[in-house]
Design an enzyme around this catalytic site. Structure first.
Site, short mmCIF file in Angstrom:
data_model
loop_
_atom_site.label_atom_id
_atom_site.label_comp_id
_atom_site.label_asym_id
_atom_site.label_seq_id
_atom_site.Cartn_x
_atom_site.Cartn_y
_atom_site.Cartn_z
CE LYS A 57 22.73 28.96 -4.04
NZ LYS A 57 22.28 30.27 -3.53
CD GLN A 101 23.71 33.93 -3.30
OE1 GLN A 101 23.15 33.08 -3.98
NE2 GLN A 101 24.37 33.64 -2.18
CG ASP A 126 16.84 30.02 -1.00
OD1 ASP A 126 17.40 28.90 -0.97
OD2 ASP A 126 17.38 31.04 -1.47
#
Length: 935
Positions: A57, A101, A126
């Site tokens: 990322k 995460q 997300d």
């Protein structure tokens, strides 16, 4: 029949998406030059598999031009600490997306769902929050963030040319991250979708019917080729590390890739299929979030602005009745509408909020809007409605012409509110609401000024007391005490030493002479100019004697009180540009001179830092709204007689950035143009660097008739018939004052629009006369405005005239050069603005000029302190007086504010209460807490 199975190259498709992202960044930078989209990855612990994903990322972000930040917390992080970290990122304007995460590598128990919902929905790139999931479920794809892996899968399916609409699809797996959102996404693209999971019966038979298969179960090689319908499109989201037949570790998907060959028409490889797409779509979501941020917080058109309708009544009710019938918007809603961040607000209840100065840093490169200052002709004791006009103009520009507009007003003093004038929230259908809160305390700024001013006053007398009752060593021992066997100068004491050119930092090294110079200010009591203040009209404090208690050892002296808004600290607040600048200005305020003629400052007295602490919150403007829901910034309220009489530079600067290039700031200068607006131009504009686009000059028929020689008017007494009946000769004689004030504005090269504040007794012939004379004498337009009776709808013609005037670039210039001698600067103002033949300095004024020149204050601007009721020094001289000499009886210095103020005649700095003050009518209902009697 064997089918040729083709590989879907996720890497290539992801590359195309990243290329589009680069173009999107170019578009974003065109909207705002220095703009850089950014996201943060929050990681708890240090799992290696998570590190791999994060590296992908961060690398992709760097290649595209996105500012990516890794926030790594150790494994002992608690849920509360993680929530606080995410809240900090929610409030960070440089972060447009937040990725948490998963899974957490923590020894603490952390609720992943709570954490997902802590992320602000507009930063949830997300797409894991309940709000985003709900929006996706309801098909609001343009309002939510679609989770990246499902969105990537959809793009992969589209790349094959497969028609999704009407197709039969199966999603194997129901995770919140992939399976469930994939189901919703296909559903909204008109596929017939079945979702399978570990409890599904006959899963092979269901998969066999599907033209599209998405596998996201997390079980390696679970789906076999024999389960597939011929020519099915297979998207494999699984990725599991396992040992292959050769003993080497490999990544496997949820689909048995080999057995699908010859059956599936298209299939994604593992790795190289879905994985690169997830990262690419994450970048795309970040840029979508950044674009939404610009749309929401950049100074563009306020498309979400809502306005409050007015229920106009005839006859017009009292100001308080009108204000009570209008329900204000929640202040957070108004803040969002004008593109303010939550972290730029400090809420004071639900109807007002402080604006933090960090908004200026965020908008530092944003263009300024148009700058409009509302002034007036020389006023009468009845007032001519400048505040009401300013508010009505804001309502017209915003609620009716749909322009970005913010009004900037001074905070009213408690003195007039409870005295004779009443409040300052406007009037009729052009008011600031809630008007009770506007007029009573507001957010406590005036109280902060009172506290700071009186702390400094107390220290002046305390310093003289201690110097007169202690020797040098005693003073030094108390000023620099021994703590833990050490002496240390405080920063403000070190500043004084530097001023004295004593370049030492160790107290023990000072000589006897240096100690004397350090501890003794030797204030000359006859030179003290700093007074105590109170925000009440109390005439009996105009002269007092202090120090009469026995404990003061007969150190008595005469002094007086001023009203708080006359304090130099109020003027400093209005002219400051930052907290650092405020601190410096407060420290530089000169309160007296020593017996040797050296100016004594607040920093010399050791109190400058404490004053800044007391003013920490007062430096922030207060956000309120008008009756029609347009925003108002309320800040500062300096006297327009002995100070410059304008709201703050900071409020204007913030407003000009928020409204954007096509928006408007409407601010008001106190009293007539010759008082407040001359100071606006020559003092406020010098320190702000801002240039006005237009002056609105307010006039009323009754005031013009007063200037034409009409009978005397007094507040609270019936008007003579000359003011309620048409009288064109009287009116025309009075327009000489209007003509002079138009000329005064022209000295500064700024366009003038005359606003005729309408009263019900005004006739069309009177209006036409004033319009003609105003335009003949240089006004760009003259417009009748009926905002008191009709709100913004009554000022739309005025608003259009202001728009037109602002299209012409001003040829702005100051009235005088700062380097001219003090006397010459005073003379220029007197001759040009007031029409005086010359000035006459008293002996005291001449001594002051000599002193201030010696002290280095010659190059400061001039803030004339004179009556507001006449262009001359004599309040009885109306119209446009001629053939007079302006007497200057004294000159004083506001060094912190940054101006010298000559005194023209006697100036009262604390009004008295009238026989019947306003407070006779003010009370509160003890049950409902409703206030009544304010106006």
């Amino acid at each position: 029949m064997s089918t040729t199975t083709r590989i879907i190259d996720g890497k290539e498709i992801a590359k195309n998406i990243r290329d589009k992202c680069r173009l999107m960044i170019d578009d974003l930078r065109k909207q705002q030059n220095d703009f850089k989209p950014g996201f943060a990855v929050v990681q708890v612990g240090n799992r290696e598999d998570s590190n791999v994903y994060i590296r992908h990322k961060l690398k992709a972000a760097e290649e595209i031009g996105i500012d990516a930040r890794l926030v790594r917390l150790d494994s002992s992080t608690t849920e509360r600490q993680l929530v606080q970290q995410i809240e900090d990122l929610n409030n960070d304007p440089t972060i447009h997306g937040i990725i948490v995460q998963l899974p957490f590598d923590s020894v603490q128990t952390i609720d992943a769902n709570r954490i997902a919902n802590t992320v602000s929905p507009d930063k949830d790139i997300d797409g894991l929050s309940d709000l985003n999931a709900g929006l996706l479920s309801h098909g609001n794809l343009d309002k939510c963030f679609v989770p990246c892996t499902p969105n990537g899968c959809l793009e992969l399916i589209k790349s094959t040319g497969t028609q999704i609409e009407g197709a039969t699809a199966v999603v194997v797996g129901r995770s919140k991250i992939v399976g469930t959102p994939m189901f919703e996404l296909l559903k909204h693209h008109s596929a017939t979708v079945t979702i399978c999971h570990s409890k599904t019966k006959n899963i092979q038979d269901i998969i066999k019917q599907a033209e599209i298969v998405i596998a996201c179960l997390g079980k390696p090689k679970f789906i076999q080729g024999s389960w597939l319908k011929e020519n099915a499109v297979v998207i494999d989201c699984g990725i599991t590390s396992m040992q292959g037949d050769n003993g080497k570790t490999r990544l496997f998907g949820d689909v048995d890739f080999e057995s699908c060959q010859g059956i599936a028409s298209w299939i994604t490889p593992v790795p190289g299929g879905v994985g690169p797409m997830t990262v690419a779509l994450l970048m795309q979501n970040t840029l979508t979030a950044a674009q939404r941020y610009l749309n929401t917080y950049s100074p563009l058109q306020w498309n979400s602005m809502t306005y409050l309708p007015l229920a106009l009544e005839t006859p017009v009710p009292s100001d308080l009745e009108i204000a009570k019938k209008q329900v204000p918007k929640d202040i957070q809603q108004l803040a969002r509408e004008i593109h303010l961040h939550n972290n730029e607000l400090e809420l004071y209840g639900t109807k007002k909020a402080k604006i933090k100065l960090n908004v200026l840093e965020r908008l530092r490169n944003a263009p300024n809007g148009k700058y409009v200052v509302v002034s007036g002709i020389t006023p009468t004791p009845l007032g001519e409605g400048k505040s009401t006009t300013a508010i009505g103009l804001c309502q017209a520009l915003g609620a009716h012409l749909k322009k970005n507009v913010i009004g900037c007003l001074r905070q009213p003093s408690q003195g007039p509110t409870f005295g004779i004038k009443g409040g300052a929230a406007g009037g009729g259908y052009s008011q600031v609401i809630p008007m009770e809160e506007f007029n009573l305390h507001l957010t406590g700024d005036i109280h902060a000024i009172t506290a700071a001013n009186n702390l400094l006053a107390a220290q002046i007398d305390a310093q003289m007391f201690h110097e007169n009752t202690q020797n040098d060593q005693q003073l030094f021992n108390r000023l620099v005490p021994t703590i833990d066997s050490k002496r240390k100068f405080s920063p403000i004491q070190q500043k004084r030493l530097n001023k004295l050119k004593i370049n030492k930092t160790d107290p023990m090294t000072l000589t006897t002479d240096e100690i004397t110079a350090f501890v003794r200010l030797n204030i000359d009591p006859s030179t003290i100019t700093w007074q105590r203040v109170v925000d009440t009209n109390d005439r009996f404090l105009r002269k007092i004697t202090i120090g009469q208690a026995a404990t003061e050892k007969n150190f008595t002296r005469e002094t007086n009180f001023d009203i708080t808004v006359a304090s130099e600290i109020m003027a400093v607040l209005a002219l400051t540009s930052s907290l650092g600048d405020l601190r410096e200005r407060l420290g530089k305020m000169v309160v007296a001179s020593s017996r040797d003629g050296v100016p004594i400052t607040a920093d010399d007295l050791g109190v400058g830092g404490a004053l800044a602490v007391l003013m920490r919150d007062a430096i922030k403007p207060t956000l309120m709204q008008t009756l029609e829901g347009t925003p108002i910034l309320v800040h500062a309220g300096p006297f327009a007689n002995i100070a410059h009489g304008n709201s703050s530079i900071l409020a204007d600067q913030i407003g000009l950035k928020l409204v954007g290039a096509d928006g408007y700031i409407v601010t008001e200068a106190g009293f007539g143009f010759d008082i407040g607006c001359e100071k606006f131009m020559d003092i406020k504009c010098r320190y702000s660097g801002l240039i006005p686009n237009c002056v609105v000059l307010v006039a009323t028929m009754r005031a013009l008739k007063v200037h034409g020689g009409g009978p005397k008017v007094e507040a609270g007494t019936p008007l003579p018939p000359e003011y309620t009946q048409e009288n064109l000769p009287l009116l025309e004689r009075g327009t000489q004052n209007l003509v002079k004030q138009i000329q005064n504005a022209q000295y500064f090269g700024v366009n003038v629009v005359v606003a005729i504040n309408r009263f019900k007794t005004d006739t069309q012939a009177e209006i036409d006369l004033v319009k003609r004379i105003a335009i003949e004498n240089g006004a760009t337009d003259a417009v009748m405005a009926d905002h008191w009776a009709k709100g913004g709808s009554g000022a739309t013609d005025l608003a259009r005239a202001v728009e037109k005037a602002c299209l012409q670039k001003p040829d702005f210039k100051f009235l005088y050069d700062l380097q001219l001698p003090i006397e010459e600067k005073i003379r220029i103002i007197a001759q040009k603005i007031y029409g005086a033949d010359d000035i006459k300095l008293s002996e005291m004024a001449e001594k002051r000029i000599q002193l201030f020149t010696q002290q280095g204050f010659n190059d400061l601007p001039i803030c004339m302190a004179k009556t507001h009721l006449s262009l001359s020094h004599d309040p009885s001289l109306k119209g446009c007086p001629k053939n007079f000499i302006l007497p200057i009886r004294d000159i004083r210095a506001s060094i912190g504010a940054g101006f010298l103020y000559p005194l023209v005649g006697e100036m009262s700095t604390i009004p008295g209460l009238p026989t019947r003050p306003c407070f006779y009518d003010i009370d509160i209902d003890p049950i409902t807490e409703e206030i009544y009697g304010l106006f």
